[in-house]
Write an enzyme that holds these catalytic residues in place. Sequence first.
Site, PDB file in Angstrom:
ATOM      1  N   HIS A 176     118.744   7.946  25.166  1.00 15.20           N
ATOM      2  CA  HIS A 176     117.957   6.870  25.783  1.00 15.20           C
ATOM      3  C   HIS A 176     118.726   5.563  25.878  1.00 15.20           C
ATOM      4  O   HIS A 176     118.288   4.641  26.557  1.00 15.20           O
ATOM      5  CB  HIS A 176     116.660   6.656  24.997  1.00 15.20           C
ATOM      6  CG  HIS A 176     115.697   7.784  25.167  1.00 15.20           C
ATOM      7  ND1 HIS A 176     114.646   7.740  26.040  1.00 15.20           N
ATOM      8  CD2 HIS A 176     115.660   9.008  24.592  1.00 15.20           C
ATOM      9  CE1 HIS A 176     113.987   8.879  25.991  1.00 15.20           C
ATOM     10  NE2 HIS A 176     114.590   9.674  25.110  1.00 15.20           N
ATOM     11  N   ASP A 385     121.026  -2.401  28.468  1.00 20.07           N
ATOM     12  CA  ASP A 385     119.813  -1.626  28.231  1.00 20.07           C
ATOM     13  C   ASP A 385     120.002  -0.255  28.855  1.00 20.07           C
ATOM     14  O   ASP A 385     120.446  -0.171  30.003  1.00 20.07           O
ATOM     15  CB  ASP A 385     118.616  -2.338  28.887  1.00 20.07           C
ATOM     16  CG  ASP A 385     117.339  -2.167  28.084  1.00 20.07           C
ATOM     17  OD1 ASP A 385     117.210  -1.130  27.413  1.00 20.07           O
ATOM     18  OD2 ASP A 385     116.483  -3.070  28.129  1.00 20.07           O
TER      19      ASP A 385
HETATM   20  C1  GDG Z   1     114.795   2.940  24.743  1.00 21.39           C
HETATM   21  C2  GDG Z   1     116.004   2.288  25.430  1.00 21.39           C
HETATM   22  C3  GDG Z   1     115.021   2.967  27.621  1.00 21.39           C
HETATM   23  C4  GDG Z   1     106.782  -3.169  24.789  1.00 21.39           C
HETATM   24  N1  GDG Z   1     106.095  -4.161  24.221  1.00 21.39           N
HETATM   25  C5  GDG Z   1     104.818  -3.791  24.213  1.00 21.39           C
HETATM   26  C6  GDG Z   1     104.705  -2.558  24.793  1.00 21.39           C
HETATM   27  N2  GDG Z   1     105.952  -2.166  25.131  1.00 21.39           N
HETATM   28  C7  GDG Z   1     106.310  -0.907  25.790  1.00 21.39           C
HETATM   29  C8  GDG Z   1     106.656  -1.142  27.229  1.00 21.39           C
HETATM   30  C9  GDG Z   1     107.642  -0.027  27.496  1.00 21.39           C
HETATM   31  C10 GDG Z   1     108.290   0.183  26.141  1.00 21.39           C
HETATM   32  O1  GDG Z   1     107.454  -0.380  25.178  1.00 21.39           O
HETATM   33  C11 GDG Z   1     109.652  -0.468  26.044  1.00 21.39           C
HETATM   34  O2  GDG Z   1     110.530   0.319  26.749  1.00 21.39           O
HETATM   35  P1  GDG Z   1     112.034  -0.118  27.014  1.00 21.39           P
HETATM   36  O3  GDG Z   1     112.587   0.777  28.036  1.00 21.39           O
HETATM   37  O4  GDG Z   1     112.061  -1.521  27.434  1.00 21.39           O
HETATM   38  O5  GDG Z   1     112.806  -0.058  25.610  1.00 21.39           O
HETATM   39  P2  GDG Z   1     112.932   0.856  24.234  1.00 21.39           P
HETATM   40  O6  GDG Z   1     111.640   1.195  23.660  1.00 21.39           O
HETATM   41  O7  GDG Z   1     113.875   0.159  23.355  1.00 21.39           O
HETATM   42  O8  GDG Z   1     113.602   2.181  24.706  1.00 21.39           O
HETATM   43  C12 GDG Z   1     115.616   1.815  26.817  1.00 21.39           C
HETATM   44  C13 GDG Z   1     113.915   3.650  26.839  1.00 21.39           C
HETATM   45  O9  GDG Z   1     114.373   4.061  25.569  1.00 21.39           O
HETATM   46  C14 GDG Z   1     113.406   4.879  27.569  1.00 21.39           C
HETATM   47  O10 GDG Z   1     114.409   5.821  27.716  1.00 21.39           O
HETATM   48  O11 GDG Z   1     114.490   2.447  28.814  1.00 21.39           O
HETATM   49  O12 GDG Z   1     116.740   1.301  27.490  1.00 21.39           O
HETATM   50  O13 GDG Z   1     116.496   1.217  24.660  1.00 21.39           O
HETATM   51  O14 GDG Z   1     106.974   1.126  27.890  1.00 21.39           O
HETATM   52  O15 GDG Z   1     105.518  -1.089  28.001  1.00 21.39           O
HETATM   53  N3  GDG Z   1     103.544  -1.923  24.954  1.00 21.39           N
HETATM   54  C15 GDG Z   1     102.428  -2.542  24.510  1.00 21.39           C
HETATM   55  N4  GDG Z   1     102.478  -3.750  23.913  1.00 21.39           N
HETATM   56  C16 GDG Z   1     103.625  -4.409  23.750  1.00 21.39           C
HETATM   57  O16 GDG Z   1     103.639  -5.508  23.198  1.00 21.39           O
HETATM   58  N5  GDG Z   1     101.256  -1.945  24.670  1.00 21.39           N
END
Ligand code: GDG
Length: 739
Positions: A176, A385
């Site tokens: 990821h 990212d």
């Molecule tokens: C890893 C990789 C890759 C965030 N804050 C809140 C919240 N979220 C949810 C978002 C989104 C998820 O969390 C964050 O996803 P990201 O992609 O930004 O980052 P990571 O979790 O670090 O993920 C990344 C991912 O894996 C998938 O392969 O994209 O690059 O680092 O879905 O919506 N949800 C709620 N409240 C929050 O305050 N409900």
Amino acid sequence: MITETHFKRLVIAAYRLPFQFIQTKKGVKAVQNSGGLVSAILSLSETFKKNGSGVKQKIVWAGIADNSSDNPSFVDVENEHFTIKPVKLPQELNDLYYGGFCNDLIWPLFHYFSSYSVFNNDYFKAYEEANSRFCDEIVALIQPGDFIWVHDYQLLLLPEMLRKRVPDATIGLFLHIPFPSFEIFRLLPRHWRESIINGMLGADLIGFHTHDYTQHFIKSVKRTTGIECHQNLIYTANKVVKADAFPIGIDYDKFHSACLNIKVLAAKQRILKNLLGQKLIFSVDRLDYSKGLLLRLQGYETFLENFPEWHSRVVFNMVVVPSRDTIDKYKEMKKEIESTVGRINGKYSTLAWRPIIYQYKSLSFDELVALYDVSDVGLITPLRDGMNLVAKEFVACQVENKGVLIVSEMAGAAAELNEALIINPVDHFVMAEAIRTALEMEPAEKLVRLERMQRRLSNYNVFTWADDFFEETSGIKRQQLSMNVKFINDAILLKITEDYRNASRRILFLDYDGTLVAFNKYPELAVIDKKPLEIVKRLTRDPRNRIVIISGRNKEFLERQFNQIDVTLVAEHGYFIKRGNELWEAAFDQEANWKESVMPILLEYVRRCNGTFIEEKTGSIAWHYRNADSDFAQLRLHELKDDLAEIIRHKTDFEILEGNKVLEVKCGKYDKGQAANALMLNDSFDFILAAGDDKTDEFLFKALPDVANTIRVGLSPSVAKYNVSEFSVLLKLLEALVA
Ligand code: GDG
């Protein structure tokens, strides 16, 4: 859609379980955690249920539960979609493994923050130990037909560990986070680097978010192990592995339709009421240095400085989700963010306006969607990212088509979201300019940009992502199977040994490098070991056998290796032949001075490609590139072939031979096939076996009659009847013949 043909049951191995466990009066209750992967798998499980086809059994998820290890009575928990299998790690081990190797080394290093990486032997040992505990749990629960899907950087050793214990398991691995360029990856000590690459290669399919990460991985495979790769297929000793890009999607419909949900509409009203007509810029990230939070504030500050006409008309809502804030680095970062927010607000606020609303907290799903929806600008500017789902979710929630996405070119998502304003997150002038452009963009342009992105995201969503991954895994499994048909199994081995025993006159052609000995960095050091030499000797002792060592090596080298042994030697791909004690014969009359036109070109390429060298033989000149950077050598190889083609056009008896990491130029039409034919002339054999590992042996395989047992060492495509994975397997076969 997912069908039963793909797999019987899905077994997920990921560090974190998607649940927190709460003890209630009715027993343990599982409450969902937040995070990209969790959302993806949960959405996936919804689909299984919805379409009624596919997986009828629950998804099994093995992972660490935040609060399971404190509770010794904690065992498997079932819920609607999952059987949850908690993996328990003692706190001390988990600290070294997760806090240490994963988050103090792999996370910063793979996000290009190499100066934040901590290299500690105990971390690595803990990483091995934790991966092996995961392996134990999974081996105990898997059933035939399961698809094991391993996730992320916490479990990179697991695929190989599983493969060793369950050789025919179907294993997918998805990373990821970014896979960095080899220049970064090589900072890991060699042993760790090799363990990680080999660990990952235990999988059948390895998925990354982008083509770039895939290429970085393949380059690291080549540089770390020297394993042969063709495009994105990796030919390991016993199977072909595929690496490919699978950009993760979101559950588009869930986000898009949530915008019309009553609770979200109410939340939107509340936000709009507080905004008092001001435009809203929004960002939400976990507290992490990779997210570029301070640089984002700097970009916004530059915007306020350069475009004062926007004062009092815009608000930046920066939500930072708490993460690892007990660790010093994160604590300091948090402090710095807060003081920067304070400084900017102090500088620009008026009685009626505050330019930044900073919140350090998690949002509920409804609040998050409402914020995405009402925002005019999504400002998503990580320094690195893997993908970034927030950028995609922001686009999905633009039901009124009034928002503009600004996204960092360092996020994997930028590769798919071409219609966003794509910026460099360290360039605060460009960020400021992009904010202004976004705020002032005409509705028609916003619509065009959004519609295109929305179409793409809704087509390539989390379900298509998972489906593609399974589809590709089935594909690579089929490919492995079709290659396996050619592997020498017990039945084939039995048949070959029986034919050998029943034969009265046998001839065996054995190539040398890669067939009787392993490759060495320096060809002169690749001398034959006792064991294969003993096998060859025993073969020669049987008067019914004629053993031919058929190689590209020069005569002197072969003579030294097979001194006093009754073998026929074929040197320089058939240029010279020596039958037993007889003298060497040149099979060919070569033009004098032919090398003069070729040697300067080859020398030029030694100069132009570090690590390459020339081996001059009587009948040919070889350019060896085994010790050079593989990609660079490939480039030079193409150029060299072009240069040589010019000469070959005029000198029709020049030929190019390509061997294993060597290009050879010879003058005259001879090859191993012709040498074999010459040796079999006027003689008849009722058992023929030939084994070799590279392209030059293909001439031999082609020249022999259909009844011959031709064997290619390695997995490369070949006209040979059979493949063996590596030279040690061939030795076992030869041993079986003399047994
Ligand atoms: C890893 C990789 C890759 C965030 N804050 C809140 C919240 N979220 C949810 C978002 C989104 C998820 O969390 C964050 O996803 P990201 O992609 O930004 O980052 P990571 O979790 O670090 O993920 C990344 C991912 O894996 C998938 O392969 O994209 O690059 O680092 O879905 O919506 N949800 C709620 N409240 C929050 O305050 N409900």
